[in-house]
Write an enzyme that holds these catalytic residues in place. Sequence first.
Site, short mmCIF file in Angstrom:
data_model
loop_
_atom_site.label_atom_id
_atom_site.label_comp_id
_atom_site.label_asym_id
_atom_site.label_seq_id
_atom_site.Cartn_x
_atom_site.Cartn_y
_atom_site.Cartn_z
N ASP A 116 56.33 134.89 80.85
CA ASP A 116 55.91 136.08 80.11
C ASP A 116 57.09 137.06 80.04
O ASP A 116 57.82 137.26 81.01
CB ASP A 116 54.72 136.74 80.80
CG ASP A 116 54.01 137.73 79.90
OD1 ASP A 116 52.87 137.45 79.48
OD2 ASP A 116 54.60 138.80 79.58
N ILE A 117 57.26 137.67 78.89
CA ILE A 117 58.40 138.57 78.69
C ILE A 117 58.25 139.88 79.48
O ILE A 117 59.23 140.54 79.80
CB ILE A 117 58.57 138.86 77.17
CG1 ILE A 117 60.00 139.22 76.84
CG2 ILE A 117 57.60 139.90 76.67
CD1 ILE A 117 60.32 139.17 75.35
N HIS A 126 46.16 131.55 75.01
CA HIS A 126 47.12 131.42 76.11
C HIS A 126 46.42 131.66 77.42
O HIS A 126 45.54 132.50 77.52
CB HIS A 126 48.30 132.41 75.94
CG HIS A 126 47.89 133.81 75.62
ND1 HIS A 126 47.44 134.19 74.36
CD2 HIS A 126 47.84 134.92 76.38
CE1 HIS A 126 47.16 135.48 74.37
NE2 HIS A 126 47.38 135.94 75.58
N GLU A 161 46.10 140.46 73.09
CA GLU A 161 47.08 141.03 72.17
C GLU A 161 47.61 139.99 71.19
O GLU A 161 47.91 140.32 70.04
CB GLU A 161 48.27 141.61 72.95
CG GLU A 161 47.91 142.90 73.68
CD GLU A 161 49.07 143.40 74.54
OE1 GLU A 161 50.19 142.87 74.43
OE2 GLU A 161 48.82 144.33 75.33
N VAL A 162 47.78 138.77 71.65
CA VAL A 162 48.36 137.73 70.80
C VAL A 162 47.25 136.74 70.41
O VAL A 162 46.64 136.12 71.29
CB VAL A 162 49.51 137.00 71.52
CG1 VAL A 162 50.11 135.93 70.62
CG2 VAL A 162 50.57 137.98 71.98
N HIS A 204 47.23 132.86 81.19
CA HIS A 204 48.21 133.49 82.08
C HIS A 204 48.10 132.83 83.45
O HIS A 204 47.00 132.69 83.98
CB HIS A 204 47.90 134.98 82.28
CG HIS A 204 47.95 135.82 81.04
ND1 HIS A 204 49.00 136.66 80.74
CD2 HIS A 204 47.06 135.98 80.02
CE1 HIS A 204 48.77 137.31 79.61
NE2 HIS A 204 47.58 136.91 79.14
N ASN A 229 42.50 135.92 78.07
CA ASN A 229 41.82 136.96 77.31
C ASN A 229 41.38 136.41 75.96
O ASN A 229 42.16 135.73 75.29
CB ASN A 229 42.76 138.15 77.10
CG ASN A 229 43.09 138.86 78.40
OD1 ASN A 229 42.22 139.06 79.23
ND2 ASN A 229 44.34 139.25 78.58
P1 5GP Z 1 47.32 139.01 76.05
O1 5GP Z 1 47.20 140.49 76.26
O2 5GP Z 1 47.18 138.61 74.61
O3 5GP Z 1 46.38 138.24 76.97
O4 5GP Z 1 48.76 138.60 76.57
C1 5GP Z 1 49.86 138.47 75.73
C2 5GP Z 1 51.08 138.32 76.62
O5 5GP Z 1 52.16 137.88 75.82
C3 5GP Z 1 51.54 139.61 77.29
O6 5GP Z 1 51.52 139.44 78.72
C4 5GP Z 1 52.96 139.83 76.76
O7 5GP Z 1 53.85 140.34 77.72
C5 5GP Z 1 53.35 138.45 76.30
N1 5GP Z 1 54.30 138.42 75.19
C6 5GP Z 1 54.24 139.13 74.04
N2 5GP Z 1 55.28 138.85 73.25
C7 5GP Z 1 56.01 137.91 73.90
C8 5GP Z 1 57.21 137.22 73.57
O8 5GP Z 1 57.82 137.39 72.52
N3 5GP Z 1 57.67 136.32 74.49
C9 5GP Z 1 57.02 136.10 75.69
N4 5GP Z 1 57.56 135.19 76.51
N5 5GP Z 1 55.88 136.74 76.02
C10 5GP Z 1 55.39 137.65 75.13
#
Ligand code: 5GP
Length: 127
Positions: free
Chosen positions: A35-36, A110, A105-106, A112, A97
Amino acid sequence: MAYAYDDQNIFAKILRGEIPNSTVLETEHALAFHDIRPHAPVHVLVIPKGPYVNWDHFAAEASDAEIGDFTRAVAKVCAYLGLTPGEDGMGYRLLANSGPHSHQEVPHLHVHILAGRPLGPMLVQPG
Ligand code: 5GP
């Protein structure tokens, strides 16, 4: 139920190689990368290579081969990183999520993997 997949989401771009990632492990149907913005010393994301918005979409429309490979990929990452409890690892937390209340968010499924320190109670209460 019809699921609308946005192929411009960031993980779709990672899968197409348009954005770099720090890969931990790749299988036929899954990709795992760091994760970034890590929330723990170990914070790895595991995504299916297929275009699935969330867990519900994946469960409804992915093939048994994709589901099996993805499920095993999560455990393979944990084993590779030495996290597997019972095999000298200290364990980990999985989080997926799905949808607005989850703060997803994405819009590409995915999981985690969070680990590397005691993670505390599951959720922090608001306020
Ligand atoms: P969500 O909130 O959708 O469950 O988690 C999305 C995750 O994707 C976040 O923890 C965020 O830091 C990670 N993320 C967003 N953009 C990127 C990216 O460009 N590269 C990587 N490696 N992680 C990302």
